[in-house]
Design a protein around this motif. Structure first.
Motif, short mmCIF file in Angstrom:
data_model
loop_
_atom_site.label_atom_id
_atom_site.label_comp_id
_atom_site.label_asym_id
_atom_site.label_seq_id
_atom_site.Cartn_x
_atom_site.Cartn_y
_atom_site.Cartn_z
N MET A 24 40.81 68.40 12.04
CA MET A 24 40.89 66.85 11.65
C MET A 24 40.19 66.43 10.85
O MET A 24 40.12 65.51 10.21
CB MET A 24 40.81 66.05 13.24
N SER A 25 38.81 67.07 10.68
CA SER A 25 37.99 66.33 9.62
C SER A 25 38.23 68.03 8.65
O SER A 25 36.80 66.70 7.52
CB SER A 25 36.78 67.42 10.45
N LEU A 26 39.23 68.27 7.69
CA LEU A 26 39.48 69.23 6.99
C LEU A 26 39.58 67.23 6.08
O LEU A 26 39.73 67.94 5.16
CB LEU A 26 40.08 69.70 7.25
N THR A 27 40.44 66.83 6.52
CA THR A 27 41.51 65.20 6.00
C THR A 27 40.01 64.34 4.37
O THR A 27 39.72 64.73 4.26
CB THR A 27 41.83 64.78 6.20
N VAL A 28 38.60 64.79 5.69
CA VAL A 28 36.97 63.77 5.49
C VAL A 28 36.32 64.79 6.01
O VAL A 28 36.07 64.75 6.76
CB VAL A 28 37.48 62.31 5.85
N ALA A 29 35.49 65.31 4.50
CA ALA A 29 34.76 66.09 4.92
C ALA A 29 33.19 65.70 5.53
O ALA A 29 32.77 65.88 3.89
CB ALA A 29 34.61 67.61 4.38
N VAL A 30 33.22 65.77 6.59
CA VAL A 30 31.82 64.29 6.60
C VAL A 30 31.15 65.83 7.28
O VAL A 30 31.39 66.33 8.35
CB VAL A 30 32.29 63.18 7.73
N ASP A 31 29.60 65.93 6.86
CA ASP A 31 29.25 66.86 7.57
C ASP A 31 29.14 67.01 9.15
O ASP A 31 28.72 67.84 10.03
CB ASP A 31 28.18 66.98 6.96
N ARG A 32 28.38 65.31 9.13
CA ARG A 32 28.04 65.89 11.12
C ARG A 32 30.22 65.69 11.86
O ARG A 32 29.34 66.34 13.25
CB ARG A 32 27.82 64.23 11.29
N HIS A 33 30.91 65.43 11.01
CA HIS A 33 32.21 66.20 11.86
C HIS A 33 32.28 67.33 12.18
O HIS A 33 32.46 67.63 13.12
CB HIS A 33 33.42 65.42 11.12
N VAL A 34 32.10 68.10 10.89
CA VAL A 34 32.19 69.45 11.01
C VAL A 34 30.69 69.75 11.55
O VAL A 34 31.71 71.10 12.53
CB VAL A 34 32.02 70.11 9.69
N PHE A 35 29.68 70.08 11.86
CA PHE A 35 28.96 70.77 12.84
C PHE A 35 29.26 69.98 14.12
O PHE A 35 28.91 70.83 14.59
CB PHE A 35 26.83 69.44 12.61
N ALA A 36 29.60 68.90 14.61
CA ALA A 36 30.13 68.68 16.13
C ALA A 36 31.31 69.70 15.91
O ALA A 36 31.05 70.34 17.64
CB ALA A 36 30.52 67.45 16.38
N GLY A 37 32.57 69.74 15.14
CA GLY A 37 33.04 69.96 15.88
C GLY A 37 32.80 72.37 15.61
O GLY A 37 33.39 72.60 16.48
N ALA A 38 32.38 72.33 14.70
CA ALA A 38 32.19 74.20 14.92
C ALA A 38 31.08 73.94 16.01
O ALA A 38 30.69 75.47 16.79
CB ALA A 38 31.34 74.67 13.56
N ALA A 39 30.46 73.24 16.16
CA ALA A 39 29.28 74.00 17.48
C ALA A 39 30.01 73.94 18.83
O ALA A 39 30.41 74.65 19.88
CB ALA A 39 28.28 72.63 17.42
N VAL A 40 31.24 72.77 19.20
CA VAL A 40 31.96 73.01 20.21
C VAL A 40 32.40 74.22 20.38
O VAL A 40 32.92 74.80 21.32
CB VAL A 40 32.21 71.51 20.90
N ALA A 41 33.58 74.41 19.13
CA ALA A 41 34.32 75.20 19.36
C ALA A 41 33.49 76.99 19.33
O ALA A 41 34.22 77.41 20.09
CB ALA A 41 34.83 75.38 17.76
N GLY A 42 32.41 76.53 18.67
CA GLY A 42 31.23 77.69 18.99
C GLY A 42 31.11 77.81 20.20
O GLY A 42 31.21 79.00 21.34
N GLY A 43 30.98 77.03 20.93
CA GLY A 43 30.20 77.06 22.53
C GLY A 43 31.40 77.49 23.07
O GLY A 43 30.97 78.61 24.46
#
Length: 163
Positions: A24-43
């Motif tokens: 969902m953050s691919l449409t608006v690449a805001v760094d905070r959303h990319v970080f949060a999504g990557a951290a939760v997916a990685g965790g």
């Protein structure tokens, strides 16, 4: 057995939610959303692969908790100020989520700013919990990556016996 089921369930839900957040953050690449999504997916991925990773539980959990609290506190450095309407002023602190905020409405921009300053800070507990959770997931991923790198370096340095 129960802890394994809980770990797998939380891991799968975290991986699914984090990947959805990333997509969902691919449409608006805001760094905070990319970080949060990557951290939760990685965790979530770390939780699902925990038995294969084979790292000591206590140091990893302790490090994740410390990382979650420290990341949340350091995130207060990030300040977001917005004005709008006829006339509104708001300020928030926190990264990736602004969980500490203040704001005010008045007939002039200066009046709105003064009201916000006089009103003091308010805490959004849901955003605070999300902030700590995202930082803890990020810490979990980083600690596990570091542990795997250290293990690989130790294995590489240890000479193998020739039989």
């Amino acid at each position: 057995m129960t802890s394994r089921i809980i770990r797998l369930t939380v891991g799968q839900l975290s991986l699914t939610f984090g990947m959805f957040w990333l997509v969902m953050s691919l449409t608006v690449a805001v760094d905070r959303h990319v970080f949060a999504g990557a951290a939760v997916a990685g965790g979530g991925l770390v939780l699902l692969l925990w038995r294969r990773i084979r790292l000591p539980v206590r140091p990893v959990v302790t490090g994740s908790v410390v990382f979650g609290v420290a990341g949340t506190v350091v995130g207060l450095v990030v300040r977001t100020v917005s004005t709008g309407g006829m006339f509104g002023w708001s300020e928030s602190r926190g990264w990736p989520f602004g969980w500490l905020s203040r704001g005010g409405l008045a007939d002039t921009p200066d009046g709105a700013h003064r009201r916000a300053m006089a009103g003091g800070w308010g805490t959004d507990l849901a955003r605070l919990a999300a902030d700590v959770t995202v930082w803890a997931y990020a810490g979990l991923v980083l600690i596990c990556l570091l542990g795997l790198v250290v293990r690989a370096q130790k294995a590489h340095r240890t000479p193998e016996r020739a039989e």
